[in-house]
Design an enzyme around this catalytic site. Sequence first.
Site, PDB file in Angstrom:
ATOM      1  N   ASP A  41       3.645  -5.345 -13.615  1.00 32.91           N
ATOM      2  CA  ASP A  41       3.602  -4.633 -12.339  1.00 32.91           C
ATOM      3  C   ASP A  41       3.553  -3.117 -12.524  1.00 32.91           C
ATOM      4  OD1 ASP A  41       3.410  -5.985  -9.870  1.00 32.91           O
ATOM      5  OD2 ASP A  41       5.422  -6.800 -10.047  1.00 32.91           O
ATOM      6  N   SER A  64       4.470  -5.708  -2.937  1.00 33.04           N
ATOM      7  CA  SER A  64       4.620  -4.270  -3.148  1.00 33.04           C
ATOM      8  C   SER A  64       5.406  -3.627  -1.991  1.00 33.04           C
ATOM      9  CB  SER A  64       3.245  -3.633  -3.361  1.00 33.04           C
ATOM     10  OG  SER A  64       3.383  -2.346  -3.899  1.00 33.04           O
ATOM     11  N   ALA A  65       4.823  -2.613  -1.306  1.00 38.24           N
ATOM     12  CA  ALA A  65       5.541  -2.032  -0.162  1.00 38.24           C
ATOM     13  C   ALA A  65       5.757  -3.086   0.929  1.00 38.24           C
ATOM     14  CB  ALA A  65       4.767  -0.840   0.396  1.00 38.24           C
ATOM     15  N   GLY A 122       0.826  -1.213   0.000  1.00 36.99           N
ATOM     16  CA  GLY A 122       0.000   0.000   0.000  1.00 36.99           C
ATOM     17  C   GLY A 122       0.852   1.250   0.000  1.00 36.99           C
ATOM     18  N   ALA A 123       2.019   1.174  -0.662  1.00 44.46           N
ATOM     19  CA  ALA A 123       2.890   2.348  -0.861  1.00 44.46           C
ATOM     20  C   ALA A 123       3.402   2.948   0.447  1.00 44.46           C
ATOM     21  CB  ALA A 123       2.168   3.424  -1.692  1.00 44.46           C
ATOM     22  N   HIS A 183      -0.246  -5.204 -11.248  1.00 49.02           N
ATOM     23  CA  HIS A 183       0.285  -5.111  -9.888  1.00 49.02           C
ATOM     24  C   HIS A 183      -0.739  -5.675  -8.894  1.00 49.02           C
ATOM     25  CE1 HIS A 183       3.180  -3.565  -7.062  1.00 49.02           C
ATOM     26  NE2 HIS A 183       2.304  -2.799  -6.443  1.00 49.02           N
TER      27      HIS A 183
END
Length: 550
Positions: A338, A210-211, A123-124, A453
């Site tokens: 992605d 991701s994050a 979630g960045a 992604h």
Amino acid sequence: MRLLLLVLLGLGLNPASAAKLGVVQTEGGLVEGRSFSTGLFSSVEVFKGVPFADVPGKWEKPKPHPGWSGILKATKYRDRCLQVTLLQTKTRGSEDCLYLNIFVPHELSVSTSLPVMVYLFGGAFLLGASNDLAILGDSLYDGKEMADRGGVIVVTVNYRVGTLGFLSTGDSRLPGNYGLWDQHAAISWVRRNIRGFGGNPDNLTIFGQSAGAASVSFQMLSPYSKGLFRRAITQGGVALSPWALQKNPMALTKKIARKVGCWRTDEDEMLTCLKMSDPVGLTMAGKIDILLILGKGVVMDMLELSPVVDGDFLPDEPSNLFHNAAQFDYLAGTNSMDGHIFAGVDVPSINSKKANTTAEQVKGLLTGLTKEKGDAAVPSAFSVYSVHWGLAPDPAIVKKTVADIETDFLFLVPTQIALQLHANNSSGAGTYSYLFNMKTRIPGFPRWVEAEHAEDLQYLFGKPFSTPLVYFPRHRDLSRYMIAYWTNFAKTGDPNRGGSRVPVPWPVFTKTHQPYLIINDEMSKSSVSYDLRAYYVRYWTETYSHLPPA
């Protein structure tokens, strides 16, 4: 047959009560979850909202939970950590958020000494939760299917995100990385307490996307993780990804101070003001200004709040810390597209049926991505990516090139470098590489779009089984394959061995030999390939990285 029926009736076989831990003793007190039947002789016991640390102080490391009296009914997810909503218009969540969820599979008898898989959400570094919503059915990260089908305990954890998780001055006054310390506290709690839930504390795997994948990578590289877990899986992100590390944290802290009325020329006064500020206002100040960016730069520039080299949890640049990861078995890969979702924001024409994407737009994207090298990088990168276009390129090929550039730059190349560094430093630990390229299930995208992604997660967490009506049999095949590889790896360090049948043997990645597994629903011997996008990896790691900075 009659005898079997009598035996079953004699056992009183209500599967939900056949095998159950019931009340479990943890270091903080007693907890009790809920049992869910998954078959005639199988169930998964779920403990939701178990605290692993106390309510954290603002920009402080997590502290041990003081404990509770009586039995904690662990049947509901707890609040996510305070964060902006997806549309960035308001906040949700709470500062009281350091909880985890445990999914324990049982058969006829209560499980003991199972491998444990601890999941870190993506979630960045800005939003997300251990129980993030799926479009249909249970939480996207509901661990029941994976636990049941793979014979592992799945744990999902919360950690602080956004301003409260990652604001930093780049020095000891506000060192940052609070979200990483939360993750570390959760993994440590699991190691100390999981035996009571039937887990083996000496067989922990951490995995994330991701994050969350970059977070797994940071946990591997930190000296604080020595002996804490055994294996790690990163899906679409590593510590070397250009969005995973803040380069100029003080500038961002000053920007946030301005937004909340704490701007002072004296930095210490500014920090005192920030520490007294309302957490909701601080969280909103860390939101992404999407409207400012559209058409003016690249999405990557919006992802500002992230970990920092703090001299403590991360004592050095990530690329210099792979000796710390030498003891962990490592499995890593990316989705073939992605970068597509980000490319669609940076160059909107790639998803348009009517508009073509021009060479100038491709050069503009490269200018935004490579600004640390100045103008020199753009012609060389453009020639590498347009070499296969021909004189009159097919518009779809130009559009796909844009997605490939962002996928390579943000995800694939950094992951390949991380795999290489791991293999080079490894002391007996295994290294495995994959590319997930199942076609997208998201409607409305052009035909050339493959795996978007985060599209791997629905299969890994068994959604084609838990919500079967929205999937086809081929999706269940893929889900079965992924759960088998991932949980075998968690059990043994080898995705091919561990009790679950796999469709194709997955060869190990070494210093000199770089095979990777192509993961989709049609796996066969030809799913093993070599030297993933080597031409492009070589460009970014050799030619581009040796260009002088701007």
